[in-house]
Motif scaffolding. Structure first.
Motif, PDB file in Angstrom:
ATOM      1  N   LEU A 274       0.682  -1.061   0.174  1.00 23.89           N
ATOM      2  CA  LEU A 274      -0.171   0.138  -0.097  1.00 23.89           C
ATOM      3  C   LEU A 274       0.838   1.225   0.194  1.00 23.89           C
ATOM      4  O   LEU A 274       0.683   2.344  -0.662  1.00 23.89           O
ATOM      5  N   LEU A 275       2.102   1.229   0.719  1.00 23.92           N
ATOM      6  CA  LEU A 275       2.700   2.376   0.738  1.00 23.92           C
ATOM      7  C   LEU A 275       3.610   2.999  -0.425  1.00 23.92           C
ATOM      8  O   LEU A 275       3.876   3.913  -0.326  1.00 23.92           O
TER       9      LEU A 275
ATOM     10  N   VAL B 288       1.946   2.816  -3.476  1.00 23.60           N
ATOM     11  CA  VAL B 288       1.024   3.270  -4.389  1.00 23.60           C
ATOM     12  C   VAL B 288       1.170   4.676  -4.716  1.00 23.60           C
ATOM     13  O   VAL B 288       1.377   5.138  -6.021  1.00 23.60           O
TER      14      VAL B 288
ATOM     15  N   VAL C 229       2.048   5.440  -8.619  1.00 19.89           N
ATOM     16  CA  VAL C 229       1.236   6.134  -9.634  1.00 19.89           C
ATOM     17  C   VAL C 229       1.959   7.364 -10.467  1.00 19.89           C
ATOM     18  O   VAL C 229       1.790   7.683 -11.514  1.00 19.89           O
TER      19      VAL C 229
ATOM     20  N   ILE D  43       2.943   7.577 -14.014  1.00 21.41           N
ATOM     21  CA  ILE D  43       2.233   8.230 -15.265  1.00 21.41           C
ATOM     22  C   ILE D  43       2.977   9.542 -15.834  1.00 21.41           C
ATOM     23  O   ILE D  43       2.645   9.699 -17.216  1.00 21.41           O
TER      24      ILE D  43
ATOM     25  N   THR E 131      -7.141   5.602  -2.843  1.00 23.85           N
ATOM     26  CA  THR E 131      -5.982   4.845  -2.565  1.00 23.85           C
ATOM     27  C   THR E 131      -6.131   3.685  -2.028  1.00 23.85           C
ATOM     28  O   THR E 131      -5.910   2.411  -2.341  1.00 23.85           O
ATOM     29  N   LEU E 132      -6.726   3.553  -0.565  1.00 20.42           N
ATOM     30  CA  LEU E 132      -7.025   2.661   0.247  1.00 20.42           C
ATOM     31  C   LEU E 132      -7.922   1.410  -0.427  1.00 20.42           C
ATOM     32  O   LEU E 132      -7.799   0.559  -0.580  1.00 20.42           O
TER      33      LEU E 132
ATOM     34  N   TYR F  51      -6.282  -0.449  -3.158  1.00 22.19           N
ATOM     35  CA  TYR F  51      -5.407  -1.338  -2.592  1.00 22.19           C
ATOM     36  C   TYR F  51      -6.361  -2.677  -2.204  1.00 22.19           C
ATOM     37  O   TYR F  51      -6.024  -3.796  -2.285  1.00 22.19           O
TER      38      TYR F  51
ATOM     39  N   VAL G  57      -0.408  -4.517  -5.403  1.00 19.12           N
ATOM     40  CA  VAL G  57       0.292  -3.238  -5.649  1.00 19.12           C
ATOM     41  C   VAL G  57       0.044  -2.630  -6.995  1.00 19.12           C
ATOM     42  O   VAL G  57      -0.351  -1.752  -7.402  1.00 19.12           O
TER      43      VAL G  57
ATOM     44  N   ALA H  19      -3.452  -1.830  -7.679  1.00 21.45           N
ATOM     45  CA  ALA H  19      -3.905  -0.626  -7.081  1.00 21.45           C
ATOM     46  C   ALA H  19      -3.200   0.588  -7.781  1.00 21.45           C
ATOM     47  O   ALA H  19      -3.991   1.684  -7.927  1.00 21.45           O
ATOM     48  N   ILE H  20      -1.925   0.555  -8.219  1.00 22.63           N
ATOM     49  CA  ILE H  20      -1.200   1.796  -9.049  1.00 22.63           C
ATOM     50  C   ILE H  20      -2.044   1.853 -10.441  1.00 22.63           C
ATOM     51  O   ILE H  20      -2.444   2.964 -10.684  1.00 22.63           O
TER      52      ILE H  20
ATOM     53  N   VAL I 159      -5.561   3.367  -9.562  1.00 22.91           N
ATOM     54  CA  VAL I 159      -5.506   4.793  -9.224  1.00 22.91           C
ATOM     55  C   VAL I 159      -5.016   5.793 -10.342  1.00 22.91           C
ATOM     56  O   VAL I 159      -5.499   7.023 -10.404  1.00 22.91           O
ATOM     57  N   ALA I 160      -3.901   5.283 -10.950  1.00 24.93           N
ATOM     58  CA  ALA I 160      -3.254   6.019 -12.034  1.00 24.93           C
ATOM     59  C   ALA I 160      -4.372   6.446 -13.217  1.00 24.93           C
ATOM     60  O   ALA I 160      -4.603   7.507 -13.703  1.00 24.93           O
TER      61      ALA I 160
ATOM     62  N   TYR J  56      -2.384  14.659  -6.377  1.00 26.89           N
ATOM     63  CA  TYR J  56      -2.427  13.516  -5.771  1.00 26.89           C
ATOM     64  C   TYR J  56      -1.383  12.981  -4.775  1.00 26.89           C
ATOM     65  O   TYR J  56      -1.701  12.659  -3.570  1.00 26.89           O
ATOM     66  N   PHE J  57      -0.151  13.468  -5.257  1.00 28.59           N
ATOM     67  CA  PHE J  57       1.064  12.940  -4.235  1.00 28.59           C
ATOM     68  C   PHE J  57       1.054  13.685  -3.060  1.00 28.59           C
ATOM     69  O   PHE J  57       1.251  13.383  -1.865  1.00 28.59           O
TER      70      PHE J  57
ATOM     71  N   THR K 250      -1.505  12.552  -0.882  1.00 26.06           N
ATOM     72  CA  THR K 250      -1.406  10.946  -0.185  1.00 26.06           C
ATOM     73  C   THR K 250       0.076  10.942   0.548  1.00 26.06           C
ATOM     74  O   THR K 250       0.523  10.004   0.749  1.00 26.06           O
TER      75      THR K 250
ATOM     76  N   ILE L 127       0.649   8.478   3.569  1.00 26.81           N
ATOM     77  CA  ILE L 127       1.015   6.964   2.926  1.00 26.81           C
ATOM     78  C   ILE L 127       2.473   6.885   2.637  1.00 26.81           C
ATOM     79  O   ILE L 127       3.400   5.877   3.070  1.00 26.81           O
ATOM     80  N   ASN L 128       3.213   7.769   1.729  1.00 21.84           N
ATOM     81  CA  ASN L 128       4.276   7.650   1.255  1.00 21.84           C
ATOM     82  C   ASN L 128       5.371   7.947   2.645  1.00 21.84           C
ATOM     83  O   ASN L 128       6.363   7.338   2.748  1.00 21.84           O
TER      84      ASN L 128
ATOM     85  N   MET M 102       5.152   6.921   5.593  1.00 20.42           N
ATOM     86  CA  MET M 102       5.066   5.694   6.347  1.00 20.42           C
ATOM     87  C   MET M 102       6.243   4.422   5.836  1.00 20.42           C
ATOM     88  O   MET M 102       6.453   3.597   6.549  1.00 20.42           O
TER      89      MET M 102
END
Lengths: 134, 239
Positions: free
Chosen positions: A70-71, A73, A77, A80, B22-23, B26, B45, B48-49, B52-53, B66-67, B70, B73-74, B76
């Motif tokens: 999950l981390l 994702v 992304v 792109i 995102t959740l 996933y 993964v 999910a990518i 979302v993409a 988007y980044f 989120t 999440i990144n 973590m």
């Protein structure tokens, strides 16, 4: 869980600080991982190895590692934005990815296999870990 | 239609919306993998990518929006990388018992992966950026991406390569090593961990406990080794 998270974040912070101060090429979180691994390895034999913090650390770490996918994702992304690179360099990317993965598998497996077999004379039957018995 | 536009304008840039997307993506990825009988190809993964993409592109959202939404999440990924110390410390005993073999196999396998990755990209006419993105890809994904961004690669590309490389290793690993007459779980586990990190390791782990321990060992030690060796190679290559 909060104390475990604190331990992880403190190690990461220490890793980042060392990375900055000493100008180490190794990324901060990797230094943090090494610090924590060393600390845990030296403590393992000790009486305190079953402390509540270690238990909560193990559970938190297990959760984080299990859902690590999950981390990735948000960063993933970002592909792109790299569609141009993927389109223009698909061949070197595919060749490098598949080739290096297969070579690394073979070399690691063969060297480990060779070193195990070299010690084969000292081996008793119950330490054989062949696939057929696994 | 105007109401939807209005709603989108107020929610489209919030962390809440993109965290939910995102959740959900996933969770959908995990459900899809279960539906495929746990197939390695159906990586949650990657699914999910992709989901979302597609949503980000279709809604014409800037990737940076988007980044930013989120980021948590990144963020973590850092503590998750440090958390890898726990399985690594647990397998310290195995290192002591097999010190020479593990050390040598790890070193040769890891260097082979880095050098052949750079070399093959270069041989097939790839750019330096792509070669640098390839170099750390055998390490577990957070370490690979961290190393990549530090040496001038593309972290997103490295993360994708680490995942797809893991799938390649998981799919062909067992057959290939058996063809090479390697039939010890310790060698299979270590090779999976070094060459294919988490995804390949998971496949060994569900078959044999000792193999799983050596795979975990391979992931942890190779992560540390790549973190040290690849930046040094990149530094040397610059001059």
């Amino acid at each position: 869980m909060i104390s475990a998270l604190l331990v992880l974040l403190v190690c990461e912070l220490a890793g980042n600080a060392l990375h900055q101060m000493l100008g180490l090429p190794v990324p901060g979180p990797v230094i943090g991982m090494s610090i924590l691994a060393a600390a845990l390895a030296f403590r393992k034999g000790g009486a305190s190895s079953r402390s509540p913090i270690t238990g909560s650390l193990e559970r938190t770490a297990e959760t984080l590692i299990r859902h690590m996918g999950l981390l990735f994702v948000p960063a993933g992304v970002g592909l792109i934005a790299e569609v141009g690179v993927l389109r223009s360099e698909w061949l070197p990317i595919a060749a490098g990815l598949i080739g290096s993965t297969l070579l690394s598998l073979a070399v690691t497996g063969l060297v480990m296999h060779w070193s195990i077999r070299r010690r084969a004379s000292r081996r008793s039957p119950d330490t054989v870990h062949d696939l057929e018995r696994g | 239609m105007i109401a939807i536009d209005h709603l989108w304008n107020s929610l489209g840039t919030t962390p809440l919306l993109w965290l939910v997307v995102t959740l959900a993506a996933y969770t959908a990825g995990n459900a899809l993998q279960r539906a495929c009988g746990g197939s390695t190809f159906a990586s949650p993964v990657l699914i999910a990518i992709t989901i979302v993409a597609v949503i980000v592109v279709v809604t014409r959202t800037d990737y940076r929006v988007y980044f930013t939404a989120t980021q948590f999440i990144n963020f973590m990924l850092g503590p998750a990388t440090v958390a890898l110390a726990i399985p690594l410390a647990r397998s310290a005993r195995l290192v002591k018992e097999n010190l020479a073999g593990v050390g040598l196999a790890l070193l040769t396998g890891s260097v082979t992966s880095t050098i052949s990755g750079i070399g093959l990209v270069w041989l097939f006419g790839g750019t330096r950026t792509v070669a640098l993105s390839m170099a750390p890809k055998a390490a577990t994904t957070p370490i690979a991406a961290a190393v990549s961004s530090q040496i001038g690669g593309i972290p997103a590309l490295t993360a994708a390569l680490a995942i797809v490389g893991g799938i390649v290793a998981a799919v062909v690993g067992r057959t290939m090593l058996t063809r090479l007459n390697i039939n010890d779980w310790r060698a299979h586990g270590l090779a999976a961990g070094v060459a294919g990190s988490g995804i390949a390791a998971a496949q060994v782990a569900e078959r044999n406990e000792l193999g799983a321990a050596f795979a975990a060992l391979g992931i942890g030690l190779n992560g540390a080794l790549v973190g040290i060796v690849v930046p040094l190679i990149a530094q040397y290559w610059k001059s």
